[in-house]
Motif scaffolding. Structure first.
Motif, PDB file in Angstrom:
ATOM      1  N   ARG A 112       8.023   7.208  -3.096  1.00  0.00           N
ATOM      2  CA  ARG A 112       8.528   8.465  -3.669  1.00  0.00           C
ATOM      3  C   ARG A 112       7.488   9.076  -4.600  1.00  0.00           C
ATOM      4  N   ILE A 113       6.861   8.221  -5.406  1.00  0.00           N
ATOM      5  CA  ILE A 113       5.783   8.724  -6.280  1.00  0.00           C
ATOM      6  C   ILE A 113       4.630   9.254  -5.429  1.00  0.00           C
ATOM      7  N   ALA A 114       4.340   8.557  -4.335  1.00  0.00           N
ATOM      8  CA  ALA A 114       3.275   9.011  -3.439  1.00  0.00           C
ATOM      9  C   ALA A 114       3.593  10.388  -2.861  1.00  0.00           C
ATOM     10  N   SER A 115       4.865  10.652  -2.585  1.00  0.00           N
ATOM     11  CA  SER A 115       5.248  11.975  -2.055  1.00  0.00           C
ATOM     12  C   SER A 115       4.987  13.066  -3.085  1.00  0.00           C
ATOM     13  N   GLN A 116       5.171  12.746  -4.361  1.00  0.00           N
ATOM     14  CA  GLN A 116       4.882  13.719  -5.412  1.00  0.00           C
ATOM     15  C   GLN A 116       3.376  13.978  -5.519  1.00  0.00           C
ATOM     16  N   ILE A 117       2.597  12.898  -5.405  1.00  0.00           N
ATOM     17  CA  ILE A 117       1.141  13.054  -5.448  1.00  0.00           C
ATOM     18  C   ILE A 117       0.658  13.866  -4.243  1.00  0.00           C
ATOM     19  N   ALA A 118       1.257  13.621  -3.071  1.00  0.00           N
ATOM     20  CA  ALA A 118       0.882  14.369  -1.874  1.00  0.00           C
ATOM     21  C   ALA A 118       1.157  15.859  -2.065  1.00  0.00           C
ATOM     22  N   SER A 119       2.266  16.174  -2.701  1.00  0.00           N
ATOM     23  CA  SER A 119       2.600  17.578  -2.964  1.00  0.00           C
ATOM     24  C   SER A 119       1.576  18.217  -3.901  1.00  0.00           C
ATOM     25  N   GLU A 120       1.142  17.451  -4.914  1.00  0.00           N
ATOM     26  CA  GLU A 120       0.121  17.956  -5.835  1.00  0.00           C
ATOM     27  C   GLU A 120      -1.201  18.196  -5.097  1.00  0.00           C
ATOM     28  N   ARG A 146       0.805  -1.212   0.000  1.00  0.00           N
ATOM     29  CA  ARG A 146       0.000   0.000   0.000  1.00  0.00           C
ATOM     30  C   ARG A 146       0.845   1.272   0.000  1.00  0.00           C
ATOM     31  N   CYS A 147       0.227   2.358  -0.464  1.00  0.00           N
ATOM     32  CA  CYS A 147       0.801   3.698  -0.361  1.00  0.00           C
ATOM     33  C   CYS A 147      -0.291   4.613   0.179  1.00  0.00           C
ATOM     34  N   ILE A 148      -0.103   5.089   1.403  1.00  0.00           N
ATOM     35  CA  ILE A 148      -1.127   5.859   2.097  1.00  0.00           C
ATOM     36  C   ILE A 148      -0.625   7.278   2.364  1.00  0.00           C
ATOM     37  N   GLU A 173      17.805  -0.457  -1.339  1.00  0.00           N
ATOM     38  CA  GLU A 173      16.461  -0.440  -1.887  1.00  0.00           C
ATOM     39  C   GLU A 173      15.717  -1.727  -1.497  1.00  0.00           C
ATOM     40  N   CYS A 174      14.478  -1.571  -1.118  1.00  0.00           N
ATOM     41  CA  CYS A 174      13.657  -2.735  -0.771  1.00  0.00           C
ATOM     42  C   CYS A 174      13.336  -3.511  -2.051  1.00  0.00           C
ATOM     43  N   PRO A 175      13.509  -4.830  -2.050  1.00  0.00           N
ATOM     44  CA  PRO A 175      13.282  -5.616  -3.273  1.00  0.00           C
ATOM     45  C   PRO A 175      11.850  -5.566  -3.803  1.00  0.00           C
ATOM     46  N   CYS A 176      10.876  -5.220  -2.947  1.00  0.00           N
ATOM     47  CA  CYS A 176       9.485  -5.193  -3.412  1.00  0.00           C
ATOM     48  C   CYS A 176       9.147  -3.918  -4.178  1.00  0.00           C
ATOM     49  N   GLY A 177      10.083  -2.955  -4.186  1.00  0.00           N
ATOM     50  CA  GLY A 177       9.845  -1.725  -4.941  1.00  0.00           C
ATOM     51  C   GLY A 177       9.053  -0.676  -4.186  1.00  0.00           C
ATOM     52  N   CYS A 178       8.883  -0.855  -2.880  1.00  0.00           N
ATOM     53  CA  CYS A 178       8.062   0.087  -2.111  1.00  0.00           C
ATOM     54  C   CYS A 178       8.689   1.474  -2.021  1.00  0.00           C
ATOM     55  N   ASN A 190      -3.505   2.373  -6.223  1.00  0.00           N
ATOM     56  CA  ASN A 190      -3.887   2.114  -7.613  1.00  0.00           C
ATOM     57  C   ASN A 190      -3.349   3.168  -8.551  1.00  0.00           C
ATOM     58  N   LEU A 191      -3.422   4.411  -8.112  1.00  0.00           N
ATOM     59  CA  LEU A 191      -2.935   5.512  -8.942  1.00  0.00           C
ATOM     60  C   LEU A 191      -1.445   5.358  -9.239  1.00  0.00           C
ATOM     61  N   ILE A 192      -0.700   4.916  -8.260  1.00  0.00           N
ATOM     62  CA  ILE A 192       0.745   4.719  -8.453  1.00  0.00           C
ATOM     63  C   ILE A 192       0.997   3.552  -9.396  1.00  0.00           C
ATOM     64  N   GLN A 193       0.237   2.492  -9.276  1.00  0.00           N
ATOM     65  CA  GLN A 193       0.389   1.353 -10.187  1.00  0.00           C
ATOM     66  C   GLN A 193       0.182   1.778 -11.637  1.00  0.00           C
ATOM     67  N   GLU A 194      -0.789   2.650 -11.866  1.00  0.00           N
ATOM     68  CA  GLU A 194      -1.040   3.148 -13.210  1.00  0.00           C
ATOM     69  C   GLU A 194       0.107   4.022 -13.698  1.00  0.00           C
TER      70      GLU A 194
END
Length: 604
Positions: free
Chosen positions: A160-168, A17-19, A150-155, A123-127
């Motif tokens: 990091r992408i979630a941080s950009q969305i949070a800024s938006e 998850r990304c919350i 780096e975590c092998p699962c790619g979290c 979901n938004l990040i997956q897209e």
């Protein structure tokens, strides 16, 4: 705006998850500063009763703290400007606007109070990852400790992408509504909420999963962990578990000795920064209510004045909400000298939706309707308070607790009424197949029906009908060979005997052979005896020469010929018609391939 919500299907990774947790800075104070710009650069406190519930950052520089007494706040900040914040209307409106703005990302948004929201951007990040070529993404805002690997699962990249969305999101809320916010970004709700205020105000912080345990150690008391309340904290302290470190180091088996198994596992997980709670999309509130607290009120007329004032404010909130209330709840807090404490009691009543009406698209209530609502509130008050004895109240509350939507779609009230019209048109066919609507046995729950403490004012809306069932029955009637009035479902049900009833009748017949004439003990025994005797003593009748005595001949004659023949055959030889024996209980409920029971059950 399309605000459809996408739902993410979790994979096996515990970091999937990304919350984002968004918190509006000094929310009440910001609302007032946006309404009155002259308050932006002065120490400002929001007052409710004798408490400063919050303040802006200018006032906090002087030492004004949340929930500080007004007298104490004025001592540390003599030039503090106070604004009365007891009317929450403007705060609720602002909260709703922020929530609506966040829905624009088409992600699940869960409200937490008026000034906080969780957003699941998984979901938004997956897209976004499907269209991105970069293997590494730049993080926006602050980070709680840089990762060593780096975590092998790619979290890491996902967060990091979630941080950009949070800024938006923060930028949109500020540009469109004027509110500054802070956000926390993590792989679960617990860490996102706890990391959020780290760089207040107007900033954001991201934490990676591997730093969860060390970050939790930065908290002092176990009370600092969300969802651990006062009672749980006291229970932990009684076991000398005071800090988060104490909780982390306490063996799970030891916790299970003092808490339930599920609770022990939950506490242990929280202390380690683990939380699997999903973000649940918030809808409209389940209830809309207001309360007024005071030192004491002991006169009924004063209570009525309090309810009247609350009702006026409550109707404004309901008008903005748009739903029609169907239940009213009254809450009282009594001061009891014997108990040395106050305690709440509440009672509710169903109310008629007809009190409310739509005028130019706005929900309105007439003066007479308001008087009726006030009368209901006072009636509930009278049931909670014994007026023959002195009473002392320190709080009164009024709330609408159940609603029905005012819509025009398939599930609307209008549609229910249209269904009623269509049903009546079927039932009122002017031909020989007509039967009055009263003979139909439909049971459906009204949308506004509910179980309440008091039903003294309940008025039930017209029940939604079942047109498909009506159409099928109408076809059955009109397909009858003889164009005569069909019997009601109730009377047909009396004619129909299931296998268990036939088994009883057969048993009665056998017993009746050896039974001597004795006085009848009860009406029930008398009826059973009549039923068994009627199987032997056939009543001679033109319509049915084999009908038992308990059968209505007029009803029987209204049945189609094939049904009459089958019933006659059943009555002549019940055991063979039932197709069952007492020694084969498995076949009791198994219908014959061409039985009367099958005739009444529509094919699906």
């Amino acid at each position: 705006m399309d605000t459809s919500i996408s739902v993410y299907n979790e994979n096996d990774s515990e970091h999937s998850r990304c919350i984002i947790h968004m918190d509006v800075d000094c929310f009440y104070a910001q609302v007032e500063m946006l309404r009155k710009p002259m308050l932006r650069n002065v120490p400002l406190g929001i007052q409710q009763k004798n408490i400063v519930v919050t303040s802006n950052y200018e006032a906090r520089k002087y030492g004004v703290q949340k929930c500080m007494l007004v007298s104490d706040a004025l001592k540390v900040c003599p030039n503090l400007t106070l604004v009365n914040g007891e009317d929450l209307h403007d705060y609720r409106t602002a909260s709703s606007k922020i929530f609506t703005a966040l829905l624009g990302w088409k992600c699940p948004v869960e409200k937490l109070g008026m000034d906080e929201n969780f957003i699941d951007v998984t979901n938004l990040i997956q897209e976004k990852l499907k269209t991105m070529n970069e293997t590494s993404v730049t993080l926006t805002g602050h980070i709680y400790n840089e990762p060593s690997i780096e975590c092998p699962c790619g979290c890491h990249n996902r967060l990091r992408i979630a941080s950009q969305i949070a800024s938006e999101m923060r930028k949109k809320v500020y540009d469109e509504l004027g509110f500054t916010t802070c956000t926390g970004i993590a792989h679960n709700k617990l860490l996102a909420k706890l990391i959020c205020p780290l760089h207040k105000p107007n900033d954001q912080t991201t934490i990676f999963p591997e730093h969860a345990t060390s970050f939790m150690l930065s908290l002092t008391s176990v009370r600092s962990i969300p969802s651990i309340g006062t009672k749980t904290t006291e229970a932990l302290i009684s076991q000398k578990i005071i800090t988060v470190r104490d909780l982390q180091e306490t063996p799970l088996e030891e916790l299970k000795k003092h808490f339930s198994s599920d609770m022990a596992v939950r506490l242990k997980a929280l202390s380690l920064g683990e939380d699997s709670t999903p973000v649940k999309q918030s809808g409209k509130p389940l209830s809309i209510g207001l309360e007024d607290s005071f030192k004491t009120v002991s006169v009924k007329s004063e209570v009525e004045d309090k309810f009247s004032a609350l009702l006026q404010r409550l109707l404004v909130l309901v008008r903005e909400d748009g739903r029609i209330p169907v239940s009213l709840r009254v809450t009282l807090r009594k001061k009891d000298a014997k108990r040395l404490s106050s305690h709440r009691e509440s009672r509710q009543s169903q109310i008629s939706p007809s009190i409310f009406s739509l005028t130019n698209g706005v929900l309105t209530v007439t003066d007479a309707g308001q008087q009726k609502l006030l009368a209901i509130a006072m009636r509930l008050f009278n049931k909670l308070i014994d007026l023959t004895k002195p009473f002392h109240l320190t709080l009164v509350g009024l709330a609408f607790t159940k609603f029905q939507e005012r819509m025009t779609g398939r599930s609307s009230i209008v549609n229910y009424l249209m269904n009623d019209i269509s049903v009546q048109s079927v039932l009122n066919l002017s031909n020989d197949c007509d039967t009055s609507a009263t003979s139909m046995d439909y049971s459906a729950v009204s949308p506004s029906s509910s179980t309440t403490t008091d039903h003294s004012d309940g008025e039930v809306e017209p029940s939604p009908k079942k047109p498909k069932k009506v159409n099928w029955i109408a076809k059955r009637r009109c397909l009858a060979k003889e164009e005569v009035a069909s019997p009601s479902k109730l009377k047909v049900g009396e004619l129909r005997l299931n296998s268990k009833e036939l088994e009883k009748v057969s048993e009665l017949r056998l017993n009746s052979r050896d039974r001597s004439l004795t006085p009848r003990a009860s009406p029930a025994r008398e009826n059973m005896s009549d039923a068994s005797d009627s199987m032997k003593d056939v009543v001679e009748d033109g319509a049915c020469n084999v009908c038992p005595s308990y059968v209505d001949k007029e009803v029987f004659s209204a049945l189609p010929d094939d049904m009459q023949q089958e019933l006659k055959a059943m009555w002549k030889n019940p055991s063979s018609s039932a197709g069952v024996t007492r020694s084969s209980p498995r076949n009791v409920n198994k219908p014959k391939s061409n039985s009367i029971r099958k005739y009444f059950v529509p094919h699906k």
